[in-house]
Design a protein around this motif. Structure first.
Motif, short mmCIF file in Angstrom:
data_model
loop_
_atom_site.label_atom_id
_atom_site.label_comp_id
_atom_site.label_asym_id
_atom_site.label_seq_id
_atom_site.Cartn_x
_atom_site.Cartn_y
_atom_site.Cartn_z
N PHE A 118 8.19 -21.34 -8.52
CA PHE A 118 7.43 -20.12 -8.79
C PHE A 118 6.18 -20.46 -9.60
O PHE A 118 5.08 -20.06 -9.28
CB PHE A 118 8.30 -19.11 -9.54
CG PHE A 118 7.54 -17.94 -10.09
CD1 PHE A 118 7.14 -16.91 -9.26
CD2 PHE A 118 7.24 -17.86 -11.45
CE1 PHE A 118 6.43 -15.82 -9.77
CE2 PHE A 118 6.54 -16.79 -11.97
CZ PHE A 118 6.12 -15.76 -11.13
N VAL A 122 2.20 -20.02 -8.88
CA VAL A 122 1.31 -19.26 -9.76
C VAL A 122 0.09 -20.12 -10.13
O VAL A 122 -1.05 -19.65 -10.11
CB VAL A 122 2.07 -18.83 -11.04
CG1 VAL A 122 1.11 -18.27 -12.08
CG2 VAL A 122 3.13 -17.80 -10.69
N VAL A 127 -0.39 -15.53 -3.66
CA VAL A 127 0.30 -14.24 -3.62
C VAL A 127 1.77 -14.55 -3.34
O VAL A 127 2.08 -15.32 -2.42
CB VAL A 127 -0.27 -13.36 -2.48
CG1 VAL A 127 0.64 -12.17 -2.21
CG2 VAL A 127 -1.67 -12.91 -2.86
N ILE A 128 2.65 -14.01 -4.16
CA ILE A 128 4.06 -14.35 -4.01
C ILE A 128 4.85 -13.16 -3.48
O ILE A 128 4.75 -12.05 -4.04
CB ILE A 128 4.64 -14.84 -5.35
CG1 ILE A 128 3.92 -16.15 -5.74
CG2 ILE A 128 6.15 -15.07 -5.25
CD1 ILE A 128 4.10 -16.57 -7.16
N PRO A 130 8.50 -11.88 -3.05
CA PRO A 130 9.90 -12.20 -3.39
C PRO A 130 10.85 -11.68 -2.31
O PRO A 130 10.72 -10.54 -1.86
CB PRO A 130 10.12 -11.46 -4.71
CG PRO A 130 9.08 -10.40 -4.75
CD PRO A 130 7.95 -10.78 -3.86
N ILE A 149 14.35 -10.98 -10.98
CA ILE A 149 12.99 -11.20 -10.47
C ILE A 149 11.99 -10.41 -11.31
O ILE A 149 10.91 -10.91 -11.65
CB ILE A 149 12.91 -10.81 -8.97
CG1 ILE A 149 13.68 -11.86 -8.15
CG2 ILE A 149 11.46 -10.70 -8.49
CD1 ILE A 149 13.81 -11.55 -6.67
N GLU A 150 12.39 -9.20 -11.69
CA GLU A 150 11.51 -8.39 -12.55
C GLU A 150 11.36 -9.02 -13.93
O GLU A 150 10.27 -9.19 -14.43
CB GLU A 150 12.12 -6.99 -12.75
CG GLU A 150 11.81 -6.02 -11.65
CD GLU A 150 12.33 -4.64 -12.03
OE1 GLU A 150 11.59 -3.67 -11.79
OE2 GLU A 150 13.46 -4.52 -12.56
N LEU A 153 10.50 -13.35 -13.63
CA LEU A 153 9.27 -13.75 -12.95
C LEU A 153 8.17 -12.70 -13.10
O LEU A 153 7.01 -12.95 -12.78
CB LEU A 153 9.54 -14.02 -11.46
CG LEU A 153 10.73 -14.97 -11.17
CD1 LEU A 153 10.90 -15.14 -9.66
CD2 LEU A 153 10.51 -16.34 -11.82
N LEU A 155 7.77 -9.96 -11.42
CA LEU A 155 7.30 -9.36 -10.16
C LEU A 155 7.94 -7.98 -10.02
O LEU A 155 9.12 -7.81 -10.32
CB LEU A 155 7.71 -10.24 -8.97
CG LEU A 155 7.15 -11.66 -8.96
CD1 LEU A 155 7.80 -12.50 -7.85
CD2 LEU A 155 5.64 -11.65 -8.79
N ARG A 157 9.80 -4.67 -8.70
CA ARG A 157 10.93 -4.52 -7.77
C ARG A 157 10.50 -3.96 -6.41
O ARG A 157 11.10 -4.25 -5.40
CB ARG A 157 12.05 -3.70 -8.39
CG ARG A 157 11.71 -2.26 -8.69
CD ARG A 157 12.98 -1.45 -8.95
NE ARG A 157 13.83 -2.05 -9.98
CZ ARG A 157 15.16 -2.18 -9.87
NH1 ARG A 157 15.79 -1.76 -8.79
NH2 ARG A 157 15.86 -2.70 -10.84
N GLU A 159 8.19 -4.84 -4.67
CA GLU A 159 7.71 -5.90 -3.77
C GLU A 159 8.83 -6.72 -3.14
O GLU A 159 8.60 -7.52 -2.24
CB GLU A 159 6.77 -6.85 -4.55
CG GLU A 159 5.47 -6.17 -4.90
CD GLU A 159 4.48 -7.10 -5.60
OE1 GLU A 159 4.76 -8.31 -5.71
OE2 GLU A 159 3.44 -6.58 -6.03
N ARG A 181 0.05 -8.61 2.83
CA ARG A 181 -0.13 -8.94 1.41
C ARG A 181 -0.87 -10.25 1.16
O ARG A 181 -1.53 -10.40 0.15
CB ARG A 181 1.23 -9.04 0.71
CG ARG A 181 2.00 -7.73 0.71
CD ARG A 181 3.18 -7.86 -0.24
NE ARG A 181 4.33 -7.09 0.20
CZ ARG A 181 5.56 -7.26 -0.30
NH1 ARG A 181 5.78 -8.18 -1.23
NH2 ARG A 181 6.56 -6.53 0.14
#
Ligand code: GTP
Length: 600
Positions: A118, A122, A127-128, A130, A149-150, A153, A155, A157, A159, A181
Motif C-alpha cells: 500500500f 502511495v 489511485v488505490i 480497495p 481499510i478505513e 489505510l 481509505l 468504506r 470505495e 477511477r
C-alpha cells in the motif's frame, strides 16, 4: 487509440490473498483468455512458480474492455512479485501504473505485505481501489476488513468493492472502477522517447526482452534505442504486448505498456528501473528511481563429485542470462575446491537459483550457508573492506576500527494473543523496538530494527510457528550499523574448514558454537576412524564433539537376510553420496554446510 482510453494498473496483495486468481478472472471477463487457456495459468509461466504457488517474474498483459459507457478501453495489467526479496521490482512495476487494485482476503484481513505494498503505491501517487476478496468463504468477515481499510489505510468504506475472484463476484464492478477511477496516462507522443524498464526476461528467439512503460514518445521496429544507465545502443527488432501471448505491434506510444526486443544477448544489459530513449533524439531526464540490483545475501556454490567446475560455470552463465539479479565470481576454497561466490536478492531468490540450476541445467551442487555483506573498517588506513565470504573476515580484530552489519526494519502484523511471542523473538534476534500499535482491537503491528543476518537465519519459520501461522511480516533495508562480531572457525580433525566458518555476534558465539558442533556430529557420516569436531574463535576452542569410529560394515546387520533390503541400503548410501564433499578423508554432506543455520 487515444490516451484517455488507456488504463495502467497493478494488483497488490499479501501472498495468497488471490492476486493470480483475480488476474485470471479479469483476462477471462475481457475475453483475452478462454476457460481452457486460463487453466494453464498464464501469468505464472515458470515451473517452479507454479509448484510453489508464488509469482516470481511479473509480466504485463494488455486487454480490451468494452465498458458500460459504450467505449472500448485498453487496460494494461502489470503483475508484481509477491515476495519481500523482490520489493524493488514491485516499486518499479508500480511506477509504470496510474492505479492499483489493493486486494485483501476477507478471512485474513490486512497483513504485512498489504501495508508494505500500500505504501509503495502511495509513494507512486497511484489511485488505490480497495477490494475485499474471498467473500464467498463462510469465514469471511468483510465488515471487520472494511473497518481495517478505513482505520489503517485511511481509505473510505464507500470505495471498497466486495469480490470473490473464485466465484466471479464483483469482477465487472472492478473493471468499471478501473475505467472510472484510475486516470488515463499523461504523456506526449511527439516528445523524445522516455520509457521505464520494469521487467525483463530471456527469450530464445528474441534475445533479452524488456517490458516497458512509455511515458513520452513512440517506438517501433528499426528505431535505434539507448539505455540511460549504460549508454549502450541497440536496434529494435520488434515491439509488442502480451495479449496475453507475445503479440507484435507496429508501434508503442506514450502511455502504452509493452515489450521491446532488440537482439540484446544478455538480460543483464536490461536493468530494471532503467530508462530507454532514442539514440538520435534522447530525453534529457530519465524516469526517477533507478538503482542497480543489489544482492543482499551471498553463498558459495560448488560442484559435487558428479559435476565439474566447468559444467557449473557453463550452467551459471546460461542461468544468469535469465536472471539479471544474481552476481557471481569464481572463488576457491581449500575445503571445497573451485566454485563460485554468488550474490542473491534474498533467501527465496537463493533457493530458486539453486533449484533451477539443478533441475534445468543438470548440475549437482553444494551450497554453503548464506551470509550478508559485512563492512570492516581498518584502523590505520581507514579502508573499508566489504566481506562477502566469512573466510575473508579478519581474525585479528586489533587492527580493525569497527565492524558493521546490515539492518532491516521489520514490520510484523499479528493477532494480539501472539504479540508476546513475537516480541520475545525479535529481542532474541537482537532487535530494537521502534513502534507498537493496534490495527484493531485484535490485531497488533510491531516494528523492529533487526540485523539482516538474524532475519535470514530462521526468522520466517519462527514467526510462523510462534503465531500458529497467523502473523505476517515484511522488511526493508535501512543501512549499516556497528556491531560486535567475531569469526567462528570450524575444525575437522584439527584442520579448519573454511567453508564452514561464519560470523556471529560475540554474545551468541558460545551457544551457536555448541549447537553447530552438535549438528555436525549428527550430519557427518561415521567413518572407520574417530572424527573430531571443534569450534574456535581465533585460536581458542569454545566447543567440541567427537564422532565415534564405525565398527561394523553397514550391511553387516543384514547378514544372511533379505537381499533386496541389502541392495536398498547400498542404494541409499549411494544416493546420500551424491551431495557429499570430501574433506581429507571425511565426507561432508550438504546438511553439514547448512548446519551453520541451525539455531536450536
Ligand atoms: P501469490 O501468487 O502467492 O502471491 O498468491 P496470489 O495472491 O496470487 O493468490 P492465488 O490467486 O494463487 O490464490 C491463493 C488461494 O486462494 C488459491 O488457492 C485460490 O484458489 C484461492 N482463492 C483466490 N480467490 C478466492 C476467492 O475469491 N474465494 C476463495 N474461496 N478462494 C480464493
Amino acid at each position: 487509440m487515444s490516451l484517455d482510453k488507456v488504463r495502467n494498473f497493478s494488483i497488490i496483495a499479501h501472498v495468497d490473498h488471490g492476486k493470480s486468481t483475480l488476474a485470471d478472472r479479469l483476462l477471462e471477463f475481457t475475453g483475452a483468455v478462454t476457460e481452457r487457456e486460463r487453466k494453464e495459468q498464464l501469468l505464472d509461466t515458470l515451473d517452479i512458480e507454479r509448484e510453489r504457488g508464488i509469482t516470481i517474474k511479473m509480466q504485463a498483459v494488455r486487454m480490451l474492455y468494452k465498458a458500460k459507457d459504450g467505449e472500448t478501453y485498453k487496460l494494461h495489467l502489470i503483475d508484481t512479485p509477491g515476495h519481500v526479496d523482490f520489493s524493488y521490482e514491485v516499486s518499479r512495476a508500480l511506477a509504470a501504473c496510474e492505479g492499483a487494485l489493493l486486494l485483501v482476503d476477507a478471512t485474513q484481513g490486512i497483513e504485512a505485505q498489504t501495508v508494505a505494498n500500500f505504501w509503495k503505491a502511495v509513494e507512486q501517487d497511484l489511485v488505490i481501489i480497495p477490494i475485499i476478496n474471498k467473500i464467498d468463504l463462510p469465514a469471511a468477515e468483510p465488515e471487520r476488513v472494511i473497518k481495517q481499510i478505513e482505520d489503517i489505510l485511511g481509505l473510505p468504506r464507500e470505495e471498497v468493492i466486495l469480490a470473490s475472484a473464485k466465484e466471479g463476484i464483483g469482477i465487472e464492478e472492478i473493471l468499471e472502477s478501473i475505467v472510472q477511477r484510475i486516470p488515463p496516462p499523461k504523456g506526449k507522443v511527439d516528445a523524445p522517447l522516455k520509457a521505464l524498464i520494469f521487467d525483463s526476461y530471456y527469450d530464445p528467439y528474441r534475445g533479452a526482452v524488456a517490458f516497458v512503460r512509455l511515458f513520452d514518445g513512440e517506438l517501433k521496429a528499426g528505431d535505434r534505442i539507448k539505455l540511460f544507465s549504460t549508454g549502450k545502443e541497440y536496434e529494435v527488432t520488434e515491439v509488442g504486448a502480451q495479449t496475453p501471448k507475445m503479440t507484435k505491434f507496429d508501434k508503442l506510444e506514450a502511455g502504452d505498456v509493452g515489450y521491446i526486443a532488440a537482439s540484446i544477448k544478455d538480460v543483464r544489459d536490461i536493468r530494471i528501473g532503467d530508462t530507454v530513449t532514442l539514440a538520435k533524439n534522447p530525453t534529457k531526464e530519465p524516469v526517477p528511481g533507478f538503482r542497480p540490483a543489489k544482492p543482499m545475501v551471498f553463498a558459495g556454490i560448488y560442484p559435487t563429485e558428479d559435476t565439474t567446475f566447468e559444467e557449473l560455470r557453463d550452467a551459471l552463465e546460461k542461468y544468469a542470462i535469465n536472471d539479471a539479479a544474481i552476481v557471481y565470481e569464481p572463488e576457491s576454497s581449500p575445503a571445497l575446491g573451485m566454485g563460485f561466490r554468488v550474490g542473491f536478492l534474498g533467501l527465496l531468490h537463493m533457493e530458486i537459483v539453486q533449484e533451477r540450476l539443478e533441475r534445468e541445467y543438470g548440475v549437482k551442487i553444494i551450497t554453503t550457508a548464506p551470509n550478508v555483506i559485512y563492512r570492516v573498517k581498518r584502523k590505520h588506513s581507514g579502508e573499508i573492506l566489504e566481506v562477502r565470504n566469512p573466510s575473508e573476515f579478519p581474525d585479528n580484530l586489533g587492527l580493525v576500527e569497527r565492524v558493521e552489519e546490515p539492518y532491516v526494519l521489520v514490520t510484523v502484523i499479528t493477532p494480539k494473543e501472539y504479540v508476546g511471542n513475537i516480541m520475545q523473538l525479535c529481542q532474541e534476534k537482537r532487535g530494537e523496538q521502534k513502534k507498537f500499535s493496534y490495527l484493531d482491537e485484535n490485531t497488533t503491528m510491531l516494528e523492529y530494527e533487526i540485523p539482516l543476518s538474524e532475519v535470514i537465519l530462521d526468522f520466517h519459520d519462527k514467526v510462523k510457528t510462534l503465531s500458529r501461522g497467523f502473523a505476517s511480516y515484511d522488511y526493508e533495508f535501512i543501512g549499516y550499523k556497528p556491531s560486535d562480531l567475531v569469526k567462528l572457525h570450524i575444525l575437522i580433525n584439527k584442520k579448519p574448514v573454511d567453508a564452514l566458518s561464519f560470523i556471529v555476534h560475540r554474545d551468541k558465539a558460545y551457544r551457536r558454537a555448541r549447537l553447530i558442533v552438535e549438528k555436525l556430529k549428527e550430519t557427518i557420516p561415521r567413518q572407520l576412524f574417530e572424527i573430531h569436531i571443534q569450534a574456535a574463535i581465533g585460536g581458542k576452542v569454545i566447543a567440541s564433539e567427537r564422532i565415534k569410529p564405525l565398527r561394523a560394515n553397514v550391511t553387516a546387520k543384514c547378514y544372511g537376510g533379505d537381499i533386496t533390503r541389502k541392495k536398498k541400503l547400498l542404494e541409499k548410501q549411494k544416493e546420500g553420496k551424491k551431495r557429499m564433499k570430501q574433506f581429507g578423508n571425511v565426507s561432508l554432506p550438504q546438511e553439514a554446510f547448512l548446519s551453520v543455520l541451525s539455531v536450536e
